[in-house]
Design an enzyme around this catalytic site. Structure first.
Site, mmCIF file in Angstrom:
data_model
loop_
_atom_site.group_PDB
_atom_site.id
_atom_site.type_symbol
_atom_site.label_atom_id
_atom_site.label_comp_id
_atom_site.label_asym_id
_atom_site.label_seq_id
_atom_site.Cartn_x
_atom_site.Cartn_y
_atom_site.Cartn_z
ATOM 1 N N CYS A 191 2.333 2.231 13.163
ATOM 2 C CA CYS A 191 3.521 3.045 12.869
ATOM 3 C C CYS A 191 3.771 4.065 13.959
ATOM 4 O O CYS A 191 4.890 4.457 14.219
ATOM 5 C CB CYS A 191 3.375 3.768 11.536
ATOM 6 S SG CYS A 191 2.109 3.113 10.484
ATOM 7 N N GLN B 147 -7.719 -0.071 3.415
ATOM 8 C CA GLN B 147 -8.612 -0.654 4.431
ATOM 9 C C GLN B 147 -9.950 -1.086 3.836
ATOM 10 O O GLN B 147 -10.746 -1.734 4.517
ATOM 11 C CB GLN B 147 -8.859 0.356 5.562
ATOM 12 C CG GLN B 147 -7.647 0.646 6.424
ATOM 13 C CD GLN B 147 -7.252 -0.520 7.320
ATOM 14 O OE1 GLN B 147 -8.072 -1.365 7.688
ATOM 15 N NE2 GLN B 147 -5.977 -0.587 7.669
ATOM 16 N N ASN C 101 -7.855 4.125 8.577
ATOM 17 C CA ASN C 101 -7.312 2.924 9.208
ATOM 18 C C ASN C 101 -7.434 2.916 10.728
ATOM 19 O O ASN C 101 -7.354 1.862 11.340
ATOM 20 C CB ASN C 101 -5.851 2.703 8.797
ATOM 21 C CG ASN C 101 -5.014 3.940 8.922
ATOM 22 O OD1 ASN C 101 -5.320 4.976 8.320
ATOM 23 N ND2 ASN C 101 -3.964 3.878 9.712
ATOM 24 N N SER D 49 -3.525 -3.240 -0.663
ATOM 25 C CA SER D 49 -2.438 -4.016 -0.088
ATOM 26 C C SER D 49 -2.964 -5.376 0.374
ATOM 27 O O SER D 49 -3.952 -5.447 1.099
ATOM 28 C CB SER D 49 -1.848 -3.252 1.102
ATOM 29 O OG SER D 49 -0.858 -4.036 1.729
ATOM 30 N N THR E 255 12.033 -8.133 -10.813
ATOM 31 C CA THR E 255 11.349 -9.398 -11.109
ATOM 32 C C THR E 255 10.092 -9.523 -10.247
ATOM 33 O O THR E 255 10.139 -9.295 -9.044
ATOM 34 C CB THR E 255 12.305 -10.586 -10.850
ATOM 35 O OG1 THR E 255 13.447 -10.394 -11.683
ATOM 36 C CG2 THR E 255 11.638 -11.915 -11.167
ATOM 37 N N HIS F 36 -1.971 -7.720 2.468
ATOM 38 C CA HIS F 36 -1.970 -8.229 3.850
ATOM 39 C C HIS F 36 -3.093 -7.655 4.707
ATOM 40 O O HIS F 36 -3.258 -8.052 5.870
ATOM 41 C CB HIS F 36 -0.596 -8.038 4.513
ATOM 42 C CG HIS F 36 -0.258 -6.650 4.946
ATOM 43 N ND1 HIS F 36 -0.363 -6.248 6.257
ATOM 44 C CD2 HIS F 36 0.188 -5.580 4.263
ATOM 45 C CE1 HIS F 36 0.019 -4.973 6.353
ATOM 46 N NE2 HIS F 36 0.357 -4.553 5.162
ATOM 47 N N GLY G 193 0.811 -1.212 0.000
ATOM 48 C CA GLY G 193 0.000 0.000 0.000
ATOM 49 C C GLY G 193 0.847 1.266 0.000
ATOM 50 O O GLY G 193 0.540 2.230 -0.705
ATOM 51 N N SER G 194 1.925 1.267 0.772
ATOM 52 C CA SER G 194 2.752 2.472 0.865
ATOM 53 C C SER G 194 3.345 2.838 -0.495
ATOM 54 O O SER G 194 3.294 3.999 -0.919
ATOM 55 C CB SER G 194 3.898 2.261 1.867
ATOM 56 O OG SER G 194 3.376 1.941 3.143
HETATM 57 C C1 LIG Z 1 -1.679 -0.516 5.978
HETATM 58 C C2 LIG Z 1 -2.014 0.728 5.263
HETATM 59 C C3 LIG Z 1 -1.129 1.285 4.319
HETATM 60 C C4 LIG Z 1 0.230 0.703 4.063
HETATM 61 O O1 LIG Z 1 0.167 -0.517 3.398
HETATM 62 P P1 LIG Z 1 1.478 -1.461 3.385
HETATM 63 O O2 LIG Z 1 1.121 -2.554 2.443
HETATM 64 O O3 LIG Z 1 1.662 -1.938 4.774
HETATM 65 O O4 LIG Z 1 2.598 -0.624 2.879
HETATM 66 C C5 LIG Z 1 -1.521 2.413 3.651
HETATM 67 N N1 LIG Z 1 -2.712 2.980 3.871
HETATM 68 C C6 LIG Z 1 -3.594 2.485 4.757
HETATM 69 C C7 LIG Z 1 -4.910 3.149 4.953
HETATM 70 C C8 LIG Z 1 -3.269 1.355 5.484
HETATM 71 O O5 LIG Z 1 -4.135 0.872 6.381
#
Ligand SMILES: *Cc1c(COP(=O)(O)O)cnc(C)c1O
Length: 396
Positions: free
Chosen positions: A324, A179, A151, A199, A237, A201, A70-71
């Site tokens: 974080c 989210q 989030n 993202s 890759t 995870h 996500g970042s």
């Molecule tokens: C977790 C999160 C991110 C970051 O995602 P990562 O895959 O951990 O880099 C960005 N934005 C929101 C709203 C998130 O909850």
């Protein structure tokens, strides 16, 4: 016993996602850029995953770029839109005060490069109004970026309406949907979204993989130079096992959105009903425009970190704000943005649920939070002052 209530930080991988990934770490290990049959098997898998992820979002496969999460997707979306804007002399960006740091810090970087950033105020209920976006857009605005779901407090923003305004004004609209993806129905066409980050995870997929949807015709800037992977927009890759796991997890989540939402929201509401009984407590974020799995409270006279540690002793994994910022003493920028004062913001607790949680776990959690809050207040000098009337309660 462990009760996991921190699904906004990360989720447990689904059995489906794990089993889908295994062959790509074993028999099908080719590099999709290789011309031989082993490479082509991987390339076919990659194309298939892209197609399936696109289908979940209502876009086409060539509008999906894979990222490390996500970042990275947020960074790439914002920096790309900024570059397009700068070329036309448009260097103003509209966002909100309660975005994820992946967005806020990228905007900060652009500010240092001469961009002007308008961060919209967030209402006390954790919502942004479309009118606020409309009023903030100027002739020189090149990007509006508003998160889909916050989030920390789980509030769901009026994405379609904001998208409509941006479309009408010819401004690129990006949303951090990390989210939301896999938890809410998303259709980038119907919702007028130009760019969207997700993202894996956060929806029971693997860590370290994400995707950026970018509407056809909007040029992306690559952040990583090298090979021509991802149509030259993201070198390196491809992480085929993770990409396959993400596609499987997203499909699985999207196939069960409605039934999961009903189940999780019932647990959420039970938890909220239990915790509001604690005196001098307040639910953060709107009660109804809210992600099914999000509960976020402030308890007056409590220090969030102590609350977390004592809950952990009772087997409950929770969070006070974002992962974080925990570890630092700054209160959550999200809670400050919705108007909580420092002392109150410090006493926050986020419990984020998944479909794997049970009623028994929720009952145990209510009982445990009540006990721990009671215990911490009993030993707190601040609480004594409040009870003795030496200080006024902020949360009535
Ligand atoms: C977790 C999160 C991110 C970051 O995602 P990562 O895959 O951990 O880099 C960005 N934005 C929101 C709203 C998130 O909850």
């Amino acid at each position: 016993m462990q009760i996991y209530l921190d699904n906004a930080a990360t989720t447990k991988m689904s059995k489906t996602a794990i089993s889908v990934m295994l062959p790509y770490m074993d028999a099908i290990y080719g590099n999709p850029s290789s011309l031989h049959s082993a490479g082509q098997a991987a390339a076919e898998a990659l194309a298939d995953a892209r197609e399936r992820i696109a289908k979940c979002l209502g876009c086409t496969a060539n509008e999906i770029t894979f990222t490390s999460g996500g970042s990275e997707a947020d960074n790439q979306a914002i920096l790309s839109a900024a570059k397009i804007g700068a070329r036309k002399g448009k260097k103003h960006i509209v966002s909100t005060a309660f975005e994820h740091h992946a967005v806020l810090h990228t905007l900060e970087k652009l500010k240092n490069e001469g961009f002007e950033i308008t961060l919209l105020d967030v209402h006390e209920n954790g919502l942004i109004l479309p009118e606020q976006v409309e009023q903030a857009i100027r002739e020189d605005t090149c990007l509006v970026t508003v998160m889909y779901v916050n989030n920390e407090i789980g509030t769901i923003q009026p994405i379609k309406e904001i998208g409509e305004i941006c479309r009408a004004k010819g401004v690129i609209f990006h949303t951090d949907a990390v989210q939301a993806a896999g938890h809410l129905h998303i259709n980038v066409q119907e919702q007028n979204i130009d760019m969207l980050s997700l993202s894996a995870h956060k929806f029971h997929g693997p860590k370290g993989i994400g995707a950026l949807y970018v509407r056809k015709g909007i040029p992306l800037t690559s952040l990583i130079e090298g090979g021509a992977q991802e149509r030259g927009k993201r070198a390196g890759t491809e992480n085929i096992p993770a990409i396959m796991g993400m596609a499987a997890a997203l499909e699985e989540a999207c196939d069960h959105i409605d039934e999961n939402a009903v189940k999780i929201a019932a647990l959420r509401d039970k938890l909220i009903m239990g915790l509001v009984e604690i005196p001098h407590s307040v639910l953060n974020g709107d009660g109804s425009q809210r992600l099914p799995g999000n509960v976020n409270f402030c308890f007056e006279g409590i220090e969030g970190e102590s609350l977390l540690l004592l809950l952990d002793d009772k087997g409950i994994c929770a969070s006070s704000g974002s992962a974080c910022t925990s570890g630092s003493l700054d209160p959550s920028h999200v809670l400050l943005a919705i108007g909580r004062v420092h002392d109150i913001a410090h006493g926050s607790l986020r419990l984020s649920l998944s479909e794997e949680n049970t009623e028994e776990e929720i009952e145990y959690t209510i009982k445990s939070v009540k006990e721990v809050v009671g215990y911490l207040r009993n030993i707190s000098p601040i609480w004594r002052d409040l009870v003795n009337g030496k200080k006024d309660f902020i949360i009535k």
